[in-house]
Design a protein around this motif. Structure first.
Motif, PDB file in Angstrom:
ATOM      1  N   ARG A  59      97.132  75.385 -10.133  1.00 19.49           N
ATOM      2  CA  ARG A  59      97.628  74.861 -11.569  1.00 19.49           C
ATOM      3  C   ARG A  59      96.396  75.308 -12.352  1.00 19.49           C
ATOM      4  NH1 ARG A  59     102.475  70.690 -12.740  1.00 19.49           N
ATOM      5  NH2 ARG A  59     104.296  72.776 -12.671  1.00 19.49           N
ATOM      6  N   ASN A  65      94.576  78.647 -10.855  1.00 23.35           N
ATOM      7  CA  ASN A  65      94.826  79.467 -12.260  1.00 23.35           C
ATOM      8  C   ASN A  65      94.619  79.561 -13.638  1.00 23.35           C
ATOM      9  OD1 ASN A  65      96.552  80.386 -14.853  1.00 23.35           O
ATOM     10  ND2 ASN A  65      97.886  81.330 -12.552  1.00 23.35           N
ATOM     11  N   ARG A 118      90.817  81.562 -14.549  1.00 26.81           N
ATOM     12  CA  ARG A 118      90.987  82.405 -16.033  1.00 26.81           C
ATOM     13  C   ARG A 118      89.372  82.225 -16.444  1.00 26.81           C
ATOM     14  NH1 ARG A 118      95.692  83.473 -18.066  1.00 26.81           N
ATOM     15  NH2 ARG A 118      97.982  83.530 -16.981  1.00 26.81           N
ATOM     16  N   SER A 166      92.735  76.303  -4.510  1.00 22.56           N
ATOM     17  CA  SER A 166      93.955  77.392  -3.985  1.00 22.56           C
ATOM     18  C   SER A 166      94.274  76.916  -3.001  1.00 22.56           C
ATOM     19  CB  SER A 166      93.198  78.507  -3.988  1.00 22.56           C
ATOM     20  OG  SER A 166      94.332  79.199  -3.369  1.00 22.56           O
ATOM     21  N   GLU A 217      98.551  84.345  -6.187  1.00 26.32           N
ATOM     22  CA  GLU A 217      97.384  84.258  -7.445  1.00 26.32           C
ATOM     23  C   GLU A 217      96.359  83.931  -6.049  1.00 26.32           C
ATOM     24  OE1 GLU A 217      98.263  80.818  -9.834  1.00 26.32           O
ATOM     25  OE2 GLU A 217      99.827  81.996 -11.122  1.00 26.32           O
TER      26      GLU A 217
END
Length: 449
Positions: free
Chosen positions: A362, A365, A369, A380, A398
């Motif tokens: 999470r 992600n 952003r 990651s 992702e």
């Protein structure tokens, strides 16, 4: 809360062999502190024990990314009131992320998480398949229904409910919906199973893509139920169906408006339900506003939603309970255009739950952003060291997005090729052809950039 749209959409925000691998152990989501003696990820052992003891088998199918699954473990399965039921079933938990559990998933398909099965070990037949969360009283009704179906001899509406459960357990959603609806029609007004039967009817109608029937059933049956967790579930299920109605459907807007009003009523403090379920109500209400192209109203609700989640997380007594709210917090924050608002909470979850792949995935992600691409790639990498099964494909996909944002096209291509190669090693129950096709399309688009 069986928020069906949420089951499909919030999963996309991120975001587990028969025995658990130490790299993917989930202390936050295990049944270690439950009074029920769950067997972990060993269907053959649980089946053999159920046969030898002459008991039905209760199965909790869950996934580490599923906030409702984690809520059940943190808040419901830990309730000592369940201890008196420990001898009624043989208990099994199945982590659908684990490749070693693919055979179970092929035999008993899962559409929504969590799904609870009650299985007759004599025929390996699903007597009950119930998708979504449940309170202790709702679980107790489910136990009774499963035992009744196992023994046989039910009469009247209970027999119809058992028949509907069996059909749904076989994956026959449309036939199950018809039988559940018949049970509702024939049952007396004060039928103790009405709430459970309505939830099952709406879930089967949704699964059969009978969205209009689902919405209309919810509206007609809700007045027959007292305000309760089942009432709230039914209101949200009905609204979820209404939001799926195709453009041009007669009375679609009227159905959406009426069910949105019911879902707002489900937030009433007189309805006692888990915080995760209340969060699910907010989730679908926000979706309703966005579907209506009411961005201002949607964001106003998202702010209330996130404030509620922050309050619940702040008073959660353990990290395991607090992390239940992480995925919905991210969803609300992204709707508000403020991902930084949740970063400290997810960073704390990673510190508190170092074996859980969800926080770093999470964070990857969120960092992407925010333009923090080095941090995103490092997060990651941490997630990939822990995740396996179908969820690994999400993390790899992702990761490719991070490489693209860094201007590293060749690395993005290699990552997507790795994802596709890994997907082809998995069972179709964990990496569907549709999922592989999506990765292949993304790979082609990336190569074309």
């Amino acid at each position: 809360m069986r928020t069906l749209l949420s089951s499909l959409l919030v999963v996309g925000l991120l975001a587990c062999s028969t025995a658990r691998n130490s790299a993917v152990s989930e202390p936050a989501a295990s049944h270690a502190r439950t009074p029920l003696p769950f067997i972990e990820d060993d269907y053959p052992r649980a089946l053999a024990e159920a046969k030898s003891r002459g008991l039905p088998l209760f199965v909790d199918t869950w996934a580490p990314w599923c906030h409702t699954c984690r809520s059940m473990r943190a808040y419901v399965f830990t309730d000592e009131a369940l201890a008196r039921h420990s001898g009624r079933f043989v208990w099994l938990e199945v982590n659908t992320d684990l490749p070693g559990n693919a055979q179970f998933q092929e035999k008993y398909p899962v559409e929504f998480w969590p799904t609870f099965f009650i299985i007759d070990p004599r025929e390996e037949k699903a007597l009950v398949r119930f998708a979504g969360s449940a309170t202790v009283p709702q679980l107790e009704k489910l136990f009774e229904d499963g035992e009744r179906a196992y023994r046989g001899g039910a009469q009247g509406p209970e027999a119809l409910l058992a028949r509907g459960d069996a059909l749904y357990g076989e994956g026959k959603a449309a036939e199950a919906a018809d039988v559940f609806a018949q049970a509702l029609a024939e049952a007396p007004a004060d039928w103790s199973r009405r709430g459970r039967a309505l939830e099952s009817t709406l879930t089967a109608q949704y699964g059969a893509s009978r969205y209009e029937a689902c919405a209309r059933t919810a509206l007609s049956e809700l007045p027959k139920l007292p305000h309760s967790a089942s009432w709230a579930n039914a209101a949200v299920l009905g609204l979820s169906c209404a939001l799926q109605l195709p453009e041009g459907t007669a009375d679609a807007q009227a159905l959406r408006d009426s069910l949105e009003a019911k879902a707002r009523e489900a937030l009433s403090p007189d309805i006692v339900m888990p915080a995760d379920d209340r969060s699910g109500v907010y989730d679908v209400l926000v979706q309703a506003r966005m579907t209506a192209k009411d961005e201002v109203g949607g964001k106003a609700l998202a702010e209330k939603w996130l404030t509620f989640l922050e309050g619940e997380a702040a008073k959660a007594p353990t990290p395991e309970q607090r992390t239940v709210f992480d995925s919905h917090r991210i969803g609300a924050a992204l709707l508000l255009g403020d991902p930084m608002r949740v970063v400290p909470a997810i960073e704390q979850s990673e510190k508190d739950l170092p074996d859980d792949y969800n926080p770093p995935a999470r964070l990857a992600n969120l960092y992407r952003r925010l333009g923090r691409l080095d941090d995103a790639l490092a997060a990651s990498t941490r997630a990939l060291s822990k995740v396996q099964g179908g969820r690994r494909l999400r993390v790899l996909s992702e990761r490719a997005d991070i490489y693209v944002a860094r201007g590293e096209k060749d690395a993005a291509v290699r990552t997507l090729e790795e994802a596709i190669a890994y997907a082809k090693t998995l069972s179709g129950a964990q990496a569907s052809p549709r999922m592989v096709e999506s990765l292949e399309k993304k790979l082609a688009a990336t190569k074309a950039k």
